[in-house]
Scaffold this motif. Structure first.
Motif, PDB file in Angstrom:
ATOM      1  N   ALA A 165       0.835  -1.209   0.000  1.00  0.00           N
ATOM      2  CA  ALA A 165       0.000   0.000   0.000  1.00  0.00           C
ATOM      3  C   ALA A 165       0.866   1.254   0.000  1.00  0.00           C
ATOM      4  O   ALA A 165       0.588   2.215  -0.741  1.00  0.00           O
ATOM      5  N   ALA A 166       1.920   1.254   0.782  1.00  0.00           N
ATOM      6  CA  ALA A 166       2.831   2.407   0.820  1.00  0.00           C
ATOM      7  C   ALA A 166       3.534   2.588  -0.519  1.00  0.00           C
ATOM      8  O   ALA A 166       3.718   3.719  -0.989  1.00  0.00           O
ATOM      9  N   MET A 167       3.911   1.491  -1.154  1.00  0.00           N
ATOM     10  CA  MET A 167       4.576   1.550  -2.452  1.00  0.00           C
ATOM     11  C   MET A 167       3.631   2.127  -3.504  1.00  0.00           C
ATOM     12  O   MET A 167       4.021   2.982  -4.300  1.00  0.00           O
ATOM     13  N   LEU A 168       2.392   1.676  -3.506  1.00  0.00           N
ATOM     14  CA  LEU A 168       1.413   2.201  -4.466  1.00  0.00           C
ATOM     15  C   LEU A 168       1.157   3.684  -4.225  1.00  0.00           C
ATOM     16  O   LEU A 168       1.081   4.466  -5.176  1.00  0.00           O
ATOM     17  N   ALA A 169       1.044   4.076  -2.973  1.00  0.00           N
ATOM     18  CA  ALA A 169       0.832   5.487  -2.650  1.00  0.00           C
ATOM     19  C   ALA A 169       2.025   6.336  -3.090  1.00  0.00           C
ATOM     20  O   ALA A 169       1.857   7.477  -3.519  1.00  0.00           O
ATOM     21  N   LYS A 170       3.208   5.779  -2.999  1.00  0.00           N
ATOM     22  CA  LYS A 170       4.418   6.506  -3.397  1.00  0.00           C
ATOM     23  C   LYS A 170       4.465   6.764  -4.896  1.00  0.00           C
ATOM     24  O   LYS A 170       4.848   7.843  -5.330  1.00  0.00           O
ATOM     25  N   TRP A 171       4.075   5.781  -5.704  1.00  0.00           N
ATOM     26  CA  TRP A 171       4.266   5.872  -7.152  1.00  0.00           C
ATOM     27  C   TRP A 171       3.019   6.210  -7.956  1.00  0.00           C
ATOM     28  O   TRP A 171       3.128   6.624  -9.105  1.00  0.00           O
ATOM     29  N   LEU A 172       1.846   6.011  -7.397  1.00  0.00           N
ATOM     30  CA  LEU A 172       0.621   6.323  -8.135  1.00  0.00           C
ATOM     31  C   LEU A 172       0.121   7.703  -7.750  1.00  0.00           C
ATOM     32  O   LEU A 172       0.174   8.089  -6.588  1.00  0.00           O
ATOM     33  N   PRO A 173      -0.406   8.452  -8.722  1.00  0.00           N
ATOM     34  CA  PRO A 173      -0.946   9.771  -8.393  1.00  0.00           C
ATOM     35  C   PRO A 173      -2.253   9.627  -7.628  1.00  0.00           C
ATOM     36  O   PRO A 173      -2.954   8.631  -7.774  1.00  0.00           O
ATOM     37  N   PRO A 174      -2.580  10.609  -6.794  1.00  0.00           N
ATOM     38  CA  PRO A 174      -3.898  10.581  -6.134  1.00  0.00           C
ATOM     39  C   PRO A 174      -4.993  10.552  -7.200  1.00  0.00           C
ATOM     40  O   PRO A 174      -4.810  11.050  -8.308  1.00  0.00           O
ATOM     41  N   THR A 175      -6.110   9.984  -6.881  1.00  0.00           N
ATOM     42  CA  THR A 175      -7.226   9.879  -7.815  1.00  0.00           C
ATOM     43  C   THR A 175      -7.568  11.243  -8.391  1.00  0.00           C
ATOM     44  O   THR A 175      -7.687  12.223  -7.672  1.00  0.00           O
TER      45      THR A 175
END
Length: 96
Positions: A76-86
């Protein structure tokens, strides 16, 4: 698939049978390849969690490294780091 559609992130298995994740990432980063988005964030996923494995992943153009077995909170932290907020455009990846 990266020749047909744009993705926001690639979770790259490093130990694939026909072409390993390191070679696949080199192709993704190659500006002459038919990949649509050469700067897509690529996160290595491997059971090999030694510092030299992380260094190899980064050296071939991957953005980050995730050891298996994957912890949900770490993913989850990795996805939050690399994906833009919705609703926002993706940030440029730090490949170099």
């Amino acid at each position: 698939m990266l020749q047909k559609a744009r993705y926001e992130l690639v979770l790259m298995d490093c130990q694939m049978p026909e072409m390993d994740g390191f070679e696949a990432t080199r192709i993704i980063r190659d500006r002459t390849s038919e990949v649509l988005e050469h700067d897509v964030p690529v996160v290595a996923m491997t059971a090999n969690a030694f510092p030299e494995d992380r260094a190899r992943a980064i050296a071939c153009g991957m953005n980050d490294f995730l050891a298996k077995p994957v912890d949900r909170a770490v993913l989850a932290a990795m996805l939050a780091k690399w994906l833009p907020p919705t609703g926002e455009e993706p940030a440029q990846s730090a490949v170099g």
